[in-house]
Design a protein around this motif. Structure first.
Motif, PDB file in Angstrom:
ATOM      1  N   UNK A 436       0.839  -1.207   0.000  1.00  0.00           N
ATOM      2  CA  UNK A 436       0.000   0.000   0.000  1.00  0.00           C
ATOM      3  C   UNK A 436       0.869   1.250   0.000  1.00  0.00           C
ATOM      4  N   UNK A 437       1.941   1.237   0.788  1.00  0.00           N
ATOM      5  CA  UNK A 437       2.826   2.404   0.879  1.00  0.00           C
ATOM      6  C   UNK A 437       3.456   2.727  -0.466  1.00  0.00           C
ATOM      7  N   UNK A 438       3.947   1.695  -1.171  1.00  0.00           N
ATOM      8  CA  UNK A 438       4.555   1.927  -2.486  1.00  0.00           C
ATOM      9  C   UNK A 438       3.505   2.287  -3.535  1.00  0.00           C
ATOM     10  N   UNK A 439       2.313   1.697  -3.416  1.00  0.00           N
ATOM     11  CA  UNK A 439       1.267   1.940  -4.418  1.00  0.00           C
ATOM     12  C   UNK A 439       0.756   3.373  -4.378  1.00  0.00           C
ATOM     13  N   UNK A 440       0.767   3.996  -3.199  1.00  0.00           N
ATOM     14  CA  UNK A 440       0.218   5.351  -3.059  1.00  0.00           C
ATOM     15  C   UNK A 440       0.905   6.339  -3.988  1.00  0.00           C
ATOM     16  N   UNK A 441       2.235   6.263  -4.056  1.00  0.00           N
ATOM     17  CA  UNK A 441       2.966   7.212  -4.902  1.00  0.00           C
ATOM     18  C   UNK A 441       2.643   6.996  -6.368  1.00  0.00           C
ATOM     19  N   UNK A 442       2.529   5.695  -6.798  1.00  0.00           N
ATOM     20  CA  UNK A 442       2.218   5.410  -8.194  1.00  0.00           C
ATOM     21  C   UNK A 442       0.802   5.838  -8.551  1.00  0.00           C
ATOM     22  N   UNK A 443      -0.136   5.619  -7.632  1.00  0.00           N
ATOM     23  CA  UNK A 443      -1.526   6.032  -7.885  1.00  0.00           C
ATOM     24  C   UNK A 443      -1.615   7.552  -7.997  1.00  0.00           C
ATOM     25  N   UNK A 444      -0.921   8.269  -7.111  1.00  0.00           N
ATOM     26  CA  UNK A 444      -0.939   9.723  -7.169  1.00  0.00           C
ATOM     27  C   UNK A 444      -0.309  10.220  -8.464  1.00  0.00           C
ATOM     28  N   UNK A 445       0.838   9.651  -8.846  1.00  0.00           N
ATOM     29  CA  UNK A 445       1.492  10.053 -10.086  1.00  0.00           C
ATOM     30  C   UNK A 445       0.587   9.795 -11.282  1.00  0.00           C
ATOM     31  N   UNK A 446      -0.052   8.637 -11.315  1.00  0.00           N
ATOM     32  CA  UNK A 446      -0.949   8.306 -12.424  1.00  0.00           C
ATOM     33  C   UNK A 446      -2.146   9.259 -12.460  1.00  0.00           C
ATOM     34  N   UNK A 447      -2.670   9.612 -11.281  1.00  0.00           N
ATOM     35  CA  UNK A 447      -3.824  10.514 -11.206  1.00  0.00           C
ATOM     36  C   UNK A 447      -3.458  11.910 -11.693  1.00  0.00           C
ATOM     37  N   UNK A 448      -2.272  12.393 -11.304  1.00  0.00           N
ATOM     38  CA  UNK A 448      -1.819  13.715 -11.758  1.00  0.00           C
ATOM     39  C   UNK A 448      -1.655  13.718 -13.277  1.00  0.00           C
ATOM     40  N   UNK A 449      -1.056  12.648 -13.811  1.00  0.00           N
ATOM     41  CA  UNK A 449      -0.854  12.552 -15.260  1.00  0.00           C
ATOM     42  C   UNK A 449      -2.200  12.514 -15.991  1.00  0.00           C
ATOM     43  N   UNK A 450      -3.143  11.703 -15.463  1.00  0.00           N
ATOM     44  CA  UNK A 450      -4.458  11.601 -16.097  1.00  0.00           C
ATOM     45  C   UNK A 450      -5.196  12.935 -16.039  1.00  0.00           C
ATOM     46  N   UNK A 451      -5.051  13.627 -14.918  1.00  0.00           N
ATOM     47  CA  UNK A 451      -5.705  14.931 -14.757  1.00  0.00           C
ATOM     48  C   UNK A 451      -5.148  15.931 -15.772  1.00  0.00           C
ATOM     49  N   UNK A 452      -3.830  15.987 -15.881  1.00  0.00           N
ATOM     50  CA  UNK A 452      -3.192  16.945 -16.795  1.00  0.00           C
ATOM     51  C   UNK A 452      -3.501  16.588 -18.246  1.00  0.00           C
ATOM     52  N   UNK A 453      -3.515  15.286 -18.548  1.00  0.00           N
ATOM     53  CA  UNK A 453      -3.829  14.860 -19.910  1.00  0.00           C
ATOM     54  C   UNK A 453      -5.250  15.239 -20.302  1.00  0.00           C
ATOM     55  N   UNK A 454      -6.115  15.389 -19.283  1.00  0.00           N
ATOM     56  CA  UNK A 454      -7.496  15.761 -19.568  1.00  0.00           C
ATOM     57  C   UNK A 454      -7.701  17.241 -19.828  1.00  0.00           C
ATOM     58  N   UNK A 455      -6.705  18.076 -19.498  1.00  0.00           N
ATOM     59  CA  UNK A 455      -6.835  19.505 -19.762  1.00  0.00           C
ATOM     60  C   UNK A 455      -6.758  19.752 -21.267  1.00  0.00           C
ATOM     61  N   UNK A 456      -7.830  20.281 -21.816  1.00  0.00           N
ATOM     62  CA  UNK A 456      -7.955  20.469 -23.261  1.00  0.00           C
ATOM     63  C   UNK A 456      -7.489  21.875 -23.641  1.00  0.00           C
ATOM     64  N   UNK A 457      -6.304  21.944 -24.256  1.00  0.00           N
ATOM     65  CA  UNK A 457      -5.748  23.240 -24.651  1.00  0.00           C
ATOM     66  C   UNK A 457      -6.661  23.954 -25.648  1.00  0.00           C
ATOM     67  N   UNK A 458      -7.186  23.196 -26.625  1.00  0.00           N
ATOM     68  CA  UNK A 458      -8.041  23.805 -27.634  1.00  0.00           C
ATOM     69  C   UNK A 458      -9.295  24.411 -27.045  1.00  0.00           C
ATOM     70  N   UNK A 459      -9.923  23.677 -26.113  1.00  0.00           N
ATOM     71  CA  UNK A 459     -11.149  24.180 -25.482  1.00  0.00           C
ATOM     72  C   UNK A 459     -10.852  25.395 -24.610  1.00  0.00           C
ATOM     73  N   UNK A 460      -9.720  25.357 -23.900  1.00  0.00           N
ATOM     74  CA  UNK A 460      -9.342  26.477 -23.032  1.00  0.00           C
ATOM     75  C   UNK A 460      -9.133  27.747 -23.864  1.00  0.00           C
ATOM     76  N   UNK A 461      -8.402  27.613 -24.966  1.00  0.00           N
ATOM     77  CA  UNK A 461      -8.092  28.774 -25.806  1.00  0.00           C
ATOM     78  C   UNK A 461      -9.350  29.270 -26.519  1.00  0.00           C
TER      79      UNK A 461
END
Length: 844
Positions: A436-461
């Motif tokens: 669980x301790x090791x998984x937390x960092x990977x889950x957080x990293x994956x969540x941050x990446x997924x969140x950022x990947x979801x930001x739509x530059x075209x829609x924002x602009x």
């Protein structure tokens, strides 16, 4: 039972046990340090941003005062300032406002103020002093710049003052000045009390009895209380206690003393981070203490033999936790403050535009971080304390760190992998904590990446800008200005902008807030019924001036826009359709409701439906009927950024709009660049505005792309840093578990080697153990990350420019690294722990 005073002895014994096992206490101290570091960084960033929000809110309100009463007289000031609950009462006397043409865009009030009031309003002279002579004045550098007066003491300052409609031209001598704050709602100019009382004698009647016709001469009183708790209630109680009718006195409180800038989402994120840090800290600190207790279990058994009670053994473990905290918490506070200082600029630049952010190192922040860290340590060592207290001397003498689960198969093929699996199955709780301790960092990293990947530059602009660049008066883009100059792009400026290098197309967007939509009795009743059925606004907004005007005269404010053919192509039609040739005749209009949920609004068409005829009072005062061609909306980027509840939005053809207004200035000038000439156009635009039109401001696609990149960078910096720290905690947890496990099995491994198992086979077994850990972490991380993607990150409500994207790529990319670490760490630990011979290890 005899009570023995042995607390000092327990503390000395704890210290000795720590000093004898220095290698075992280092991971514990480091874990506490990392946990404290995370808490301190979070508190430092949060506290600094909160201070910045509070400071910005005070600057926008123009005062540090907790509360105030407006438009009163001298006797009111004396009465309120003598109340026991009031602290530091101060005042200013209104004279009027600056009416010079050069100050048209810079709202400037002229008053007399005490030095305390000027300081409270961020308007105390930093050069020179407050006015003392009759014709002395102190003002901000922004006012001086607008008047064309050098910021130099003794300079003459010509100013026209509008006092209740009477304009007086006066020439003052500059006695002091300060740096003007562009976010302030109004600039201040201080005159002497002698001049103020001469030009605006003390009024004889209450401001509230005269109907608010006259302002000059009335006092604005500000004051503080002992603390900022329940300011509204305490202000109302103060007024009632002193004989005032609170419904007739204009009192206000400073909302900056509340939790400013913190919405439910932000609060939830902070609570989530606190829980995440506490969980990660708990996992590692608990595991370290539990493993240390297991490693010293025989020592605890011997202590039990000589009469030590379970309660004393608990105290022994807690003393060790306190000693490690005494080392880890101070170090974590220092490193956390440094980490917070490093991360603050990346976080602050996107969440606090226009604010001056400094690192807040308030003692309460360190106290809070220390308390959270200590609470985490205290909770983490509860189970290890119980484990130490329950040990019996006989069990301790033959203790092995084994938890048997299920039936054991007697016949199986003996390989390095099977041995490793058997060892893993010995302690499922320890394995679960490490995984669980090791998984937390990977889950957080994956969540941050997924969140950022979801930001739509075209829609924002696309929502932020239409075309390649938009030019408007600076006040339209200024967030501190409530209403900008909607006709700031003058006709000659429009021609100059259209001829800039690299410009292929130029389009104007006109706007006026003066028109009114007129309703007859039937239309008025229809609108009121719709409002009553769909909202509670008739009751909640009963004091709204727009609603009162509608109820009394059937007039509703209307934001009217004039668009050319290109602008019409940007309109988002929600009902009906646009026939361009018919629309150009000037007999048709596009209508919408704004301020009540612009997309999918249940009140859509309540003012008028497609095909209906509406009557509009136009900017030139004429009234004309138009047929509604469509119900539609224009992009937010094309609006004036100002809207009111119940207000309407309407679109006319450009020529029809200009035919009914004397103002030819545009709200926006939109520029479309030639292909490949975007950079050249922006450079020529920047130069033109700087040299020819300093009152204008422009925004380009490049500006908004850079803005979103900064927003994304914030998530990467904060999320990445937190992921790295959590990964360090997880690796430390895994390493400590392997070290403790190998040392605890030192004799067992020696016996296996004595009966014929080679060191190569032992290393293979340990490598398999690490590989199994890695496989479990990978499976856990993939499963949890997929769950987070499918639930928490699947909603598009995270941000208006966010679209959910399912991904587990970061976890997959980290698996090879995780596998190599998991296999290599046990081998390194084994190599260092097994330097003794087999015989020496069997004896030990």
């Amino acid at each position: 039972m005899i009570k023995v005073r042995n607390k000092k002895a327990i503390c000395r014994l704890s210290l000795r046990m720590l000093l004898e096992g220095k290698q075992k206490c280092l991971p514990g101290a480091f874990a506490i340090l990392l946990t404290t570091m995370l808490f301190t960084a979070l508190f430092t960033i949060g506290g600094s941003l909160l201070d910045a929000y509070r400071d910005a809110a005070m600057r926008q309100m123009g005062s540090k005062a907790m509360a105030g009463v407006k438009f009163v007289r001298e006797e009111d000031y004396k009465r309120l300032s003598s109340d026991p609950s009031v602290r530091c009462a101060r005042y200013r006397i209104l004279l009027g406002r600056a009416a010079d043409e050069t100050l048209y865009k810079l709202s400037t009030e002229v008053s007399y103020a005490t030095a305390e009031e000027a300081d409270s309003m961020f308007c105390i002279p930093t050069e020179g002093r407050m006015p003392e002579g009759r014709l002395e004045i102190a003002t901000s550098t922004l006012v001086l710049d607008a008047l064309g007066v050098p910021a130099r003491i003794g300079e003459t300052v010509p100013m026209t003052i509008d006092m209740d409609g009477k304009k007086v031209q006066e020439t003052f001598i500059l006695s002091g000045y300060w740096k003007g704050d562009p976010v302030a709602a109004a600039q201040q100019s201080w005159v002497s009390k002698e001049y103020c009382e001469e030009m605006a004698p003390a009024p004889e009647h209450s401001f509230y009895e005269t109907g608010g016709i006259r302002y000059a001469g009335y006092w604005m009183v500000d004051f503080d209380f002992a603390n900022a708790w329940d300011l509204e209630g305490r202000t109302s109680a103060l007024l009632i206690r002193n004989g005032y009718d609170i419904s007739k006195v204009a009192a206000s409180v400073n909302y900056a003393y509340g939790v400013v800038g913190i919405d439910v989402g932000t609060l939830g994120m902070v609570v989530g981070l606190l829980c995440l840090i506490m969980a990660s800290g708990y996992l590692i600190i608990y595991n370290i203490f539990a493993l240390n207790v297991v490693g010293d279990i025989q020592s605890y058994g011997l202590l039990k033999t000589v009469g030590t009670t379970g309660r004393q053994l608990k105290r022994l473990v807690r003393c060790q936790a306190l000693l490690l905290s005494a080392v880890g918490i101070p170090g974590g506070l220092i490193l956390g403050a440094l980490l917070g200082k490093c991360l603050l600029p990346a976080v602050g630049k996107n969440f606090s535009e226009g604010m001056d952010i400094g690192v807040s190192l308030h003692p309460f922040l360190f106290l809070g971080a220390s308390c959270f860290s200590f609470a985490t340590v205290w909770i983490s060592c509860r189970k290890p304390c119980r484990l130490a207290a329950k040990v019996s001397p006989v069990e301790a003498a033959r203790y092995l760190d084994i938890t048997r689960t299920g039936k054991q198969k007697r016949k199986r093929k003996l390989t390095a992998a099977s041995f490793a699996l058997a060892n893993i199955r010995r302690s499922p709780k320890k394995v679960a904590v490490v995984v669980v301790s090791l998984s937390m960092s990977l889950v957080l990293l994956n969540s941050v990446y997924a969140l950022i990947r979801g930001f739509d530059m075209g829609q924002y602009v696309s929502r932020s800008i239409v075309g390649d660049a938009m030019v408007s008066d600076a006040s339209v883009f200024q967030p501190a200005v409530s209403e900008g100059d909607t006709a700031g792009v003058a006709e000659e400026m429009q021609k100059g902008l259209a001829q800039l290098l690299g410009v292929a197309e130029s389009h104007r967007i006109y706007n006026s807030a003066d028109p009114y939509l007129k309703f007859d009795a039937v239309g008025k009743e229809r609108v009121l019924t719709a409002i009553q059925e769909e909202t509670a606004y008739l009751e909640e907004g009963k004091d709204d001036a727009i609603l009162q005007l509608f109820l009394s005269e059937g007039l509703l404010c209307c934001q009217l826009y004039g668009l050319d053919e290109w602008g019409l192509s940007q309109v988002m039609v929600e009902k009906g359709s646009i026939d361009l040739e018919k629309f150009k005749t000037g007999d048709y209009i596009i209508l919408n409701t704004i301020g009540m949920g612009r997309e999918g609004d249940p009140l859509m068409g309540m003012y008028a439906d497609v095909g209906d005829t509406v009557s509009i009072e136009l900017p030139d005062g004429s009234v004309k009927e138009y047929k509604v061609m469509a119900i539609g909306d224009i992009p937010y980027a094309m609006t004036s950024r100002v809207s009111y509840y119940l207000q309407t939005l309407a679109v006319l053809p450009e020529q029809e709009f200009l035919a009914h207004t004397e103002e030819t200035g545009a709200l926006f000038q939109t520029l479309v660049a030639e292909k490949g000439q975007e950079e050249a156009m922006e450079q020529s635009l920047e130069q033109y505005i700087e040299e020819e039109c300093p009152s204008l401001l422009y925004r380009s696609k490049k500006f908004y792309e850079k803005e979103l990149q900064g927003y994304i960078q914030t998530y990467w910096v904060v999320g990445g840093s937190l992921s790295v720290l959590l990964a360090m905690i997880g690796i430390l947890n895994f390493t400590n578990g392997m070290v403790t496990g190998i040392l605890a099995r030192k004799r067992e491994l020696a016996m296996m080697e004595a009966v014929g198992m080679t060191r190569k086979q032992l290393k293979a077994m340990l490598a398999w153990e690490g590989g199994i850990y890695a496989a479990l972490v990978a499976l856990c991380s993939l499963a949890v990350s997929a769950g987070v993607n499918a639930t928490l990150l699947s909603t598009d409500g995270i941000a208006w420019f966010y679209k959910s994207h399912f991904t587990v790529m970061p976890v997959a990319a980290c698996i090879p690294v995780l596998l190599s670490l998991s296999c290599s760490i046990p081998l390194v630990v084994y190599r260092k722990a097994m330097k003794q011979t087999v015989v020496e290890r069997l004896r030990g």
